[in-house]
Scaffold this active site. Structure first.
Site, mmCIF file in Angstrom:
data_model
loop_
_atom_site.group_PDB
_atom_site.id
_atom_site.type_symbol
_atom_site.label_atom_id
_atom_site.label_comp_id
_atom_site.label_asym_id
_atom_site.label_seq_id
_atom_site.Cartn_x
_atom_site.Cartn_y
_atom_site.Cartn_z
ATOM 1 N N LEU A 424 1.009 -1.077 -0.220
ATOM 2 C CA LEU A 424 0.002 0.088 0.087
ATOM 3 C C LEU A 424 0.819 1.227 -0.033
ATOM 4 C CD1 LEU A 424 -2.835 -1.130 2.612
ATOM 5 C CD2 LEU A 424 -3.132 -0.947 -0.034
ATOM 6 N N GLY A 425 2.061 1.168 0.705
ATOM 7 C CA GLY A 425 2.916 2.253 0.653
ATOM 8 C C GLY A 425 4.194 1.952 1.385
ATOM 9 N N GLY A 430 9.242 1.702 7.687
ATOM 10 C CA GLY A 430 8.674 0.288 7.038
ATOM 11 C C GLY A 430 7.915 0.357 5.719
ATOM 12 N N ASP A 542 4.811 12.146 13.716
ATOM 13 C CA ASP A 542 4.949 12.138 12.076
ATOM 14 C C ASP A 542 3.605 12.420 11.609
ATOM 15 O OD1 ASP A 542 6.200 12.175 9.621
ATOM 16 O OD2 ASP A 542 6.230 9.943 9.521
#
Length: 739
Positions: A424-425, A430, A542
């Protein structure tokens, strides 16, 4: 020095480093293959096709090198950078890049060299497997900045013992290189300088270099030995691909298709969001797949070992076969002696053979059982190391808790063995995979790259706290897997992409101010919950639009808080590794290495500006003053030019007063001092008050009346709640008076 803005003092002979090779793709490509008459060597370096000396000798200009003689030595260069090695089978190239340094000398003060490498628009990117970010010094905090990430670490010599070969914070620290990086620049935090310790440690360094080429030596921090050892430059390993096309697309144009050797195959590659390909020789062949006849058969029979043992080996194209030597014949793949006629019965031989087979089976089973025991023991060790027993007992005691501890096998099956098709990304921490668990439940599985020792010890405790988070605008953490070296996290699957994609995805849809404000309120409310309402305060660390997911109703769901930290309770929780996303990172956090709730407020302020302007937070290709969206916004606010940078979709006379209020709030969030920023709770209340003004049908339409309604003075040091109540009070008075 403020990062990326103050001028740098350069010592003599130091220059900025830039790779300017342009990966030009034209419709009139030359046919792939080794060019006749082109040199195959430059100095001591083999120039292997698709590389070539000069663009006319390369597959295309992205692989064109120059062969230059410097001080009597001939070497190949890509732009201004020396190329030291090329590997076609690995699709890698090794170059020498310059060292970023900060040195103090009494005669001329502190000198900085901030080296940088730009591989944008080339077929190359930095290998995250072969390289590391390395910082050397006795009082040093340095960063590697790229177009997407800011990653650094701190090294000290105070109250620690320096050891040769050990780079873990004592005189030397290192961090992993994120995936798919094409650009970086080295920076030093000036608050950690060498002015006071120059006699013992005159210089500090930061490099991105090949891990195998570096071994820390304690002499590096006491002198300029590190700089002198590597002669101003360090080796770095780069990945490369042939074209920004997939194999399927590349094969449609055979005139430029690069895998032209007979026994070659095309392999798809992925660099960020970009698809590409490279060529390999087929199994059983070796050589260069980019030239005619370049892949040659491997003669396995004449290798260093005979794959057939004592039997006869026969080489075949791409393979080999085994046959029995004279006096033997093959049965069930095994050569056995031909029995001569005799009076002796074959039973003893048969019995011995059966016994041997049974013995082999028993030994194989024993080895298999032993291997499984070792694997089980290793998984149990990881499980205990990550606090699995404590977490298991805690979950068992809380009935109805949906949090689950998954096995590695469950997640492998659910993600098709972590297939690239399920990705997915990618992020700095990670990779996230889409999974389908039993019961056909869609999930997102986050497979982290690394975890520090402190988090290993605290992981179980943190999972207990994170499992209790229950907020409609926070992605639900469903469970984790603890029987692996780096724990994996399992989240609910959110189907509608990210806020970043909604704003910048070029989907052609118009996003109303009300929708943007609602998403901002929901995101702010989620962060408020993490900061204030969770059993233990949680700092996200983040906050950015790619980490704000959208469900089927376009409701916001804050994600990736599994990489967050619990709120620090004392100074011992000073971090040695600074990580974040370029454009969102709190400058105060970069200077102090302390992550606070106000760091999240700063990052959320950038998201607010993103919603207002529709611009990306960090644009490497923009002019210097416009690279950082936060800086451009603050400059526009200071010069009263807000209307110039607002998104055309929301800009209008009817909305202008509301937009100015949101912009003023974002300005306070982006204050350089964390103490002057509002809390997330105050931000949520302010945004909620503005939404109520937009939604009420009796809200005045005249801009001057609207401005009067929202003109309550605001404390510049922090936004208090009195302003919100006064807005609502004036609105109620307006409704009662029939306005």
């Amino acid at each position: 020095m403020k990062l990326g803005r103050s001028p740098l003092l350069l010592s003599a002979g130091h220059l900025f480093l830039c790779l300017t090779a342009i990966w030009v793709l034209t419709t009139a490509d030359l046919a792939a293959g080794q060019r006749p008459g082109c040199p195959a060597k430059c100095g001591d370096v083999d120039i292997t096709f698709p590389f070539g000396i000069g663009d006319e000798c390369a597959l295309h200009s992205g692989f064109g090198l120059s062969c230059t003689t410097v001080n009597g030595t001939t070497k190949p260069y890509a732009g201004t950078i020396e190329v030291t090695k090329i590997s076609v089978p690995e699709s890698k190239a090794w170059l020498n890049t310059w060292v970023s340094s900060q040195c103090y000398f009494p005669s001329n003060g502190t000198n900085y060299l901030n080296a940088w490498l730009n591989l944008s628009d080339t077929p190359f990117w930095i290998s995250e497997v072969d390289n590391a970010i390395i910082v050397i010094g006795c009082n040093t905090l340095a960063y590697m900045t790229s177009s997407s990430y800011v990653i650094g670490c701190s090294a000290t010599c105070t109250d620690v013992t320096l050891e040769n070969g050990l780079c873990s914070g004592a005189g030397c620290c290192q961090a992993d290189v994120p995936k798919d990086i094409s650009y970086y620049r080295g920076y030093f935090n000036e608050n950690y300088n060498t002015t006071n310790i120059w006699q013992d440690s005159p210089c500090s360094y930061i490099v991105v270099m090949e891990k195998a080429a570096f071994s820390f030596n304690t002499s590096y921090v006491k002198s300029t030995v590190f700089y002198d050892t590597y002669q101003d430059t360090v080796p770095i390993a780069l990945n490369w691909q042939i074209r920004p096309w997939s194999c399927e697309v590349a094969r449609k144009n055979m005139s430029s298709y690069a895998c032209i050797s007979k026994d070659s195959e095309c392999v798809d590659t992925t660099h960020g969001k970009e698809k590409g390909y490279r060529c390999n020789c087929s199994r059983g062949y070796k050589g260069n797949p980019y030239i005619m006849g370049g892949c040659q058969d491997i003669d396995e029979c004449h290798a260093n070992y005979n794959p057939c043992g004592i039997e006869i080996c026969q080489n075949t194209p791409g393979n080999f076969s085994c046959s029995c030597r004279p006096g033997y014949y093959m049965t069930n793949g095994v050569c056995v002696p031909i029995q001569k006629r005799s009076r002796f019965r074959p039973m003893p031989v048969v019995g011995a053979s059966i016994g041997l087979v049974v013995l082999v089976i028993v030994v194989a089973c024993a080895c298999l059982i032993q291997a499984r025991r070792r694997l089980r023991k290793m998984k149990q060790t990881y499980f205990r190391q990550h606090g699995g027993l404590m977490l298991f007992n805690e979950m068992k005691s809380k009935e109805g808790n949906a949090f689950k501890i998954f096995t590695e096998e469950e997640l492998q099956q659910g993600t098709n063995n972590f297939s690239e098709k399920q990705v997915l990304g990618h992020g700095g921490h990670g990779t996230v995979y889409k999974g389908l668990l039993r019961g056909y439940v869609e999930v997102a599985v986050k497979k982290c790259m690394t975890i520090d020792e402190q988090h290993k010890k605290e992981f179980g405790k943190e999972m207990v706290i994170l499992s209790q988070i229950n907020h409609k605008n926070i992605v639900k953490l469903l469970g984790c897997c603890l029987e692996v070296e780096v724990p994996m996290l399992v989240y609910e699957f959110v189907p509608n992409g990210t806020l970043f994609h909604l704003i910048h995805g070029n989907h052609g849809r118009s996003i109303s101010l009300a929708t943007r404000l609602r998403i901002a309120i929901e995101s702010a409310d989620a962060l408020t919950y993490l900061h204030s309402s969770a059993s233990t305060p949680i700092l996200h660390g983040d906050v950015k639009s790619p980490n704000i997911l959208l469900d089927g109703n376009h409701s916001a769901k804050v994600s990736d808080f599994g990489a967050s930290i619990m709120a620090p309770t004392d100074e011992s929780q000073f971090v040695t590794l600074v990580q974040g996303t370029c454009g969102y990172l709190d400058p105060e956090y970069m200077q102090t290495c302390y992550l606070t709730d106000k760091s999240d407020v700063y990052s959320f302020g950038v998201v607010l500006v993103e919603l207002l302007t529709g611009k990306i937070p960090f644009n490497l290709d923009a002019p210097e003053k416009e690279k950082s969206l936060a800086m451009m916004f603050m400059s526009a606010m200071k010069e009263n030019r807000l209307a110039d940078i607002l998104d055309d979709q929301v800009k209008g006379e009817d909305n202008m007063v509301i937009l100015e209020e949101i912009a003023e709030l974002a300005k306070h969030c982006l204050d350089m001092s964390g103490n002057n920023r509002p809390s997330m709770k105050e931000v949520t209340e302010k945004l909620d008050g503005l939404m109520k003004v937009i939604q009420h049908p009796w809200a005045p339409q005249d801009p001057e009346e609207m401005e009067g309604l929202l003109s309550e003075p605001m404390d510049n040091s922090a936004i208090g709640s009195a302003g919100f109540f006064s807005i609502e009070k004036k609105a109620i008075n307006a409704m009662q008076s029939g306005r």
